[in-house]
Motif scaffolding. Structure first.
Motif, PDB file in Angstrom:
ATOM      1  N   VAL A   1       3.028  -1.136   4.281  1.00  0.00           N
ATOM      2  CA  VAL A   1       2.553   0.244   4.116  1.00  0.00           C
ATOM      3  C   VAL A   1       3.762   1.170   4.115  1.00  0.00           C
ATOM      4  N   ASP A   2       3.961   1.906   3.014  1.00  0.00           N
ATOM      5  CA  ASP A   2       5.171   2.724   2.921  1.00  0.00           C
ATOM      6  C   ASP A   2       5.247   3.779   4.020  1.00  0.00           C
TER       7      ASP A   2
ATOM      8  N   PHE B   1      -5.051  14.519  -2.220  1.00  0.00           N
ATOM      9  CA  PHE B   1      -6.236  13.681  -1.984  1.00  0.00           C
ATOM     10  C   PHE B   1      -7.280  14.457  -1.182  1.00  0.00           C
ATOM     11  N   ASP B   2      -8.523  14.377  -1.595  1.00  0.00           N
ATOM     12  CA  ASP B   2      -9.623  15.046  -0.901  1.00  0.00           C
ATOM     13  C   ASP B   2     -10.798  14.069  -0.821  1.00  0.00           C
TER      14      ASP B   2
ATOM     15  N   LEU C   1       0.843  -1.190   0.000  1.00  0.00           N
ATOM     16  CA  LEU C   1       0.000   0.000   0.000  1.00  0.00           C
ATOM     17  C   LEU C   1       0.880   1.242   0.000  1.00  0.00           C
ATOM     18  N   THR C   2       0.705   2.075  -1.003  1.00  0.00           N
ATOM     19  CA  THR C   2       1.460   3.321  -1.130  1.00  0.00           C
ATOM     20  C   THR C   2       0.579   4.483  -0.692  1.00  0.00           C
ATOM     21  N   LEU C   3       1.083   5.276   0.267  1.00  0.00           N
ATOM     22  CA  LEU C   3       0.338   6.432   0.762  1.00  0.00           C
ATOM     23  C   LEU C   3       1.091   7.740   0.557  1.00  0.00           C
ATOM     24  N   PHE C   4       2.385   7.654   0.244  1.00  0.00           N
ATOM     25  CA  PHE C   4       3.116   8.849  -0.149  1.00  0.00           C
ATOM     26  C   PHE C   4       2.777   9.150  -1.608  1.00  0.00           C
TER      27      PHE C   4
ATOM     28  N   ALA D   1      10.479  11.661  -1.102  1.00  0.00           N
ATOM     29  CA  ALA D   1       9.126  11.109  -1.212  1.00  0.00           C
ATOM     30  C   ALA D   1       8.111  12.231  -1.334  1.00  0.00           C
ATOM     31  N   PRO D   2       7.066  12.021  -2.121  1.00  0.00           N
ATOM     32  CA  PRO D   2       6.004  13.036  -2.202  1.00  0.00           C
ATOM     33  C   PRO D   2       5.264  13.140  -0.877  1.00  0.00           C
TER      34      PRO D   2
END
Length: 552
Positions: free
Chosen positions: A103-104, A120-121, A8-11, A113-114
Motif C-alpha cells: 500500500v503506497d 474521491f467521494d 494498492l495505490t491510494l495517493f 505525490a498527489p
C-alpha cells in the motif's frame, strides 16, 4: 522469482494492480472506499457494524448489511483465485492481510505525490471525515517531518497516556484562622490520593509521584497541584493542572468546604467531578495541537467517549474507529472496557450487524478488559453494564459489581451501572436514587443525559408521571448541543409518561420526534424490542401501553 504482491495505490485515484501488473480495481465506488479503509487500518479487524455505518449510514439495517456483502464480494472478485486472498472475513469481523499487499500510503510518500484519495467521494459523511483525518496524518509525515515508519516507531515506544505528576499538597499557614491544620492537611491528602486513583482508573492518565525515578527520567506532561487557604469561616480548596513543557495552565478549580467534614461522600463527589472536568479540559486544550503524536491514543479515547455521547450512527461508527486507534499497541484495560461498552449503543442503534455478532464482540472485549485488570472499578462498571444489557447475563453483571459496590459514590459510571442493575430487577426506588447519584457525580460527564433518563424511567415505573416528565425534559436539556439527535430511550419514556398522565398532545409531539429520527413506526417497532432494548419486561409493557394510548 516474479513479484507475488498486489499493489494498492491510494495517493491520487484508487487503483489495485495484480502481481502481473493488471488493473483489477473494484468496480463499485463503495467497494473502493472499503478497500482503502481496510488497507489504512493496517490489518486490524473491523466489525461489520462499523463498516455499515461508515459507508451506508442512511440505509435500513438489512439494506446496509446486503450492501456490505456486495462490496466484500466485489473486492474478493478483484483479488481473484488467490488462496488465501488478502481479504479476510472469518468470524464476522473484516480485515486485510498485508503480507502480500503493498500500500503506497503506508510507505514514505513519494516526492510530488498527489493528495490521498484525491477527488474521491464515497457519498458518506463519516467516510469523508476519515479521509480528512488521514490527509492530516499523512501531511505530518511528509519529507522534512519524519517518515511514517519513524513516527510509528516513536508512537509504539512512548507512553501513550498523559503522564501527570500529582504534586504534594500544601496549605496556607494561616488557613481558616488557626483551625486544626492536621484536619486541613488530611483533607488535602484525601483529595490528592483520590485524584491519583481516579485518574489512573480512567486509562487516559498515568499518575506519577513527584521526585521519583520516573519523573526524573521523563518529565511528566502535566502537574496537578492542590492547595488550601482561608475563606472566612470556611476552607477554599484550589486545584490546578499545568503543562510542564510550556508552563501554561490547562485547568483550575476552586471549591469552598466547611470544617469539620463529617461525611466523606462530599469529598468523593468533588474528586469525581474534578476528574470529569480535567478530562474535558485536556481534550479541549490538545485536540488541535496535542503534546506529541504519541499522545494521540489518549486523545482518541477521550474523543471516542464524546462521540458515543453524540448518539448519531455516524458518531457511533467514528467512536469505534477512535477506540480501535487508541487500543492499537496498548493494553489499557479501561479502553477495552469502553470498546465493549460501545456495543450497548450499537445495539440501541441496531447498526445492521447480526445481534449474535454484536454480542460476540461485546463478550470478546469484556473478557479482555477483565483479564487485563479486574480491580479497576471503572472497568468493572463498564463491563457489568455490557453483561447486564447486551449479553443479558444478570448474574455475571452482579458478580462483577459485588466487589466495587462500596465505591459507588466515587464513580459516575459505576453509579449508573448499579442504577441499571436495580432497574432491570424492578427495584425502581433504588434505581432512581443511584441514577440521581450518577448525575451528581457526572455533572460534567458527556453522557449525563443517560443517567437522568434512568431516573425518569424509574419514576415512570413508580407511577410518578409528572416527575418522570420533569426528569425526561431535563435529560433532553443535557444532550450535547447542536447534534440534532435525541436519546431514543428518553423520547420513549417521555412519550409514555405524557400519555399516562393524560397529556396526549405533548406525548404525540415526543413520539413524532422519535419517529422522524428513527424513520420507523414506533407501535410496530415495539413488537420486537423486548429482547434487545427492554431487559425488564414490565418496563416494556408500561412503555408500550403508554405509547399505544397515544393512538386513541
Amino acid at each position: 522469482m516474479p513479484d507475488a504482491t498486489f499493489h494498492l495505490t491510494l495517493f491520487g485515484a484508487i487503483a489495485l494492480h495484480a502481481p502481473s501488473g493488471k488493473d483489477i480495481t473494484p468496480r463499485l465506488r463503495k467497494s473502493r472506499a472499503l478497500l482503502a479503509y481496510l488497507a489504512m487500518n493496517g490489518g486490524r479487524r473491523i466489525e461489520r457494524c462499523a463498516l455499515e455505518q461508515l459507508l451506508w449510514p442512511d440505509r435500513a439495517p438489512r439494506q446496509a448489511r446486503d450492501s456490505l456483502k456486495q462490496a466484500l464480494s466485489d473486492i474478493r472478485r478483484a483479488f481473484g483465485a488467490t488462496a488465501p486472498g488478502p481479504l479476510r472475513t472469518k468470524g464476522g469481523a473484516v480485515h486485510l492481510a498485508l503480507a502480500h499487499l503493498a500500500v503506497d500510503a503506508l510507505r514514505d510518500p513519494p516526492a510530488g505525490a498527489p493528495q490521498f484519495l484525491e477527488g474521491f467521494d464515497a457519498g458518506a459523511q463519516a467516510f469523508a471525515a476519515w479521509i480528512e483525518q488521514q490527509r492530516r496524518a499523512l501531511g505530518d509525515a511528509c519529507p522534512g517531518k519524519g517518515t511514517l515508519r519513524q513516527i510509528d516507531t516513536a508512537w509504539r515506544n512512548t507512553p501513550r497516556q498523559f503522564t501527570i505528576e500529582v504534586a504534594a499538597p500544601s496549605t496556607d499557614s494561616s488557613a481558616a484562622g488557626g483551625r486544626d491544620h492536621a484536619a486541613i492537611s488530611g483533607l488535602i491528602v484525601m483529595v490528592q490520593d483520590g485524584l491519583r486513583r481516579g485518574l489512573d482508573q480512567t486509562g487516559f492518565f498515568a499518575p506519577l509521584t513527584p521526585n521519583t525515578a520516573a519523573c526524573r527520567t521523563a518529565p511528566p506532561d502535566l502537574r496537578l497541584t492542590a492547595h488550601a487557604f482561608a475563606a472566612g469561616p470556611d476552607i477554599m480548596l484550589s486545584l490546578a493542572a499545568t503543562r510542564l513543557d510550556q508552563g501554561t495552565p490547562v485547568w483550575s478549580w476552586l471549591e469552598t468546604m466547611s470544617l469539620p467534614i463529617r461525611d466523606a461522600s462530599g469529598i468523593y463527589m468533588l474528586i469525581a467531578q474534578a476528574i470529569e472536568q480535567l478530562c474535558d479540559a485536556v481534550w479541549q486544550a490538545n485536540r488541535k495541537s496535542p503534546f506529541a503524536p504519541c499522545k494521540a491514543p489518549a486523545l482518541a479515547a477521550l474523543n471516542a467517549i464524546r462521540l458515543i455521547s453524540r448518539l448519531t450512527p455516524e458518531n457511533i461508527a467514528a467512536a469505534e474507529v477512535a477506540l480501535n486507534d487508541a487500543m492499537d499497541g496498548t493494553a489499557v484495560p479501561s479502553l477495552y472496557a469502553w470498546r465493549a461498552y460501545l456495543t450497548a449503543y450499537q445495539l440501541e442503534k441496531r447498526c445492521g450487524a447480526q445481534l449474535d455478532d454484536l454480542r460476540d464482540t461485546a463478550l470478546h472485549y469484556s473478557a479482555h478488559a477483565i483479564e487485563l485488570d479486574s480491580h479497576n472499578p471503572l472497568t468493572r462498571a463498564l463491563v457489568a453494564h455490557v453483561y447486564g444489557f447486551v449479553l443479558k447475563d444478570r448474574d455475571r453483571a452482579q458478580e462483577l459489581l459485588s466487589p466495587v459496590r462500596g465505591l459507588v459514590g466515587q464513580n459516575a459510571m459505576l453509579a449508573d451501572t448499579v442504577s441499571l442493575a436495580h432497574f432491570y430487577a424492578g427495584r425502581y426506588d433504588e434505581a432512581g436514587a443511584h441514577a440521581q447519584l450518577a448525575g451528581k457525580l457526572g455533572r460534567w460527564n458527556p453522557m449525563q443525559y443517560a443517567f437522568t433518563t434512568v431516573q425518569s424511567a424509574s419514576q415512570l415505573m413508580l407511577g410518578q408521571y409528572d416527575a418522570a416528565i420533569r426528569s425526561g425534559k431535563r435529560a433532553l436539556a443535557q444532550h450535547p448541543p447542536g447534534i440534532g439527535f435525541q436519546y431514543e430511550p428518553t423520547l420513549r419514556t417521555l412519550a409514555a409518561a405524557y400519555s399516562l398522565s393524560g397529556r396526549k398532545v405533548e406525548g404525540r409531539a415526543a413520539l413524532d420526534v422519535l419517529e422522524r429520527q428513527t424513520g420507523t413506526d414506533t407501535h410496530e417497532m415495539m413488537k420486537d424490542l423486548p429482547d434487545t432494548l427492554f431487559p425488564n419486561p414490565d418496563v416494556f409493557r408500561k412503555v408500550r401501553d403508554g405509547i399505544q394510548g397515544l393512538r386513541l
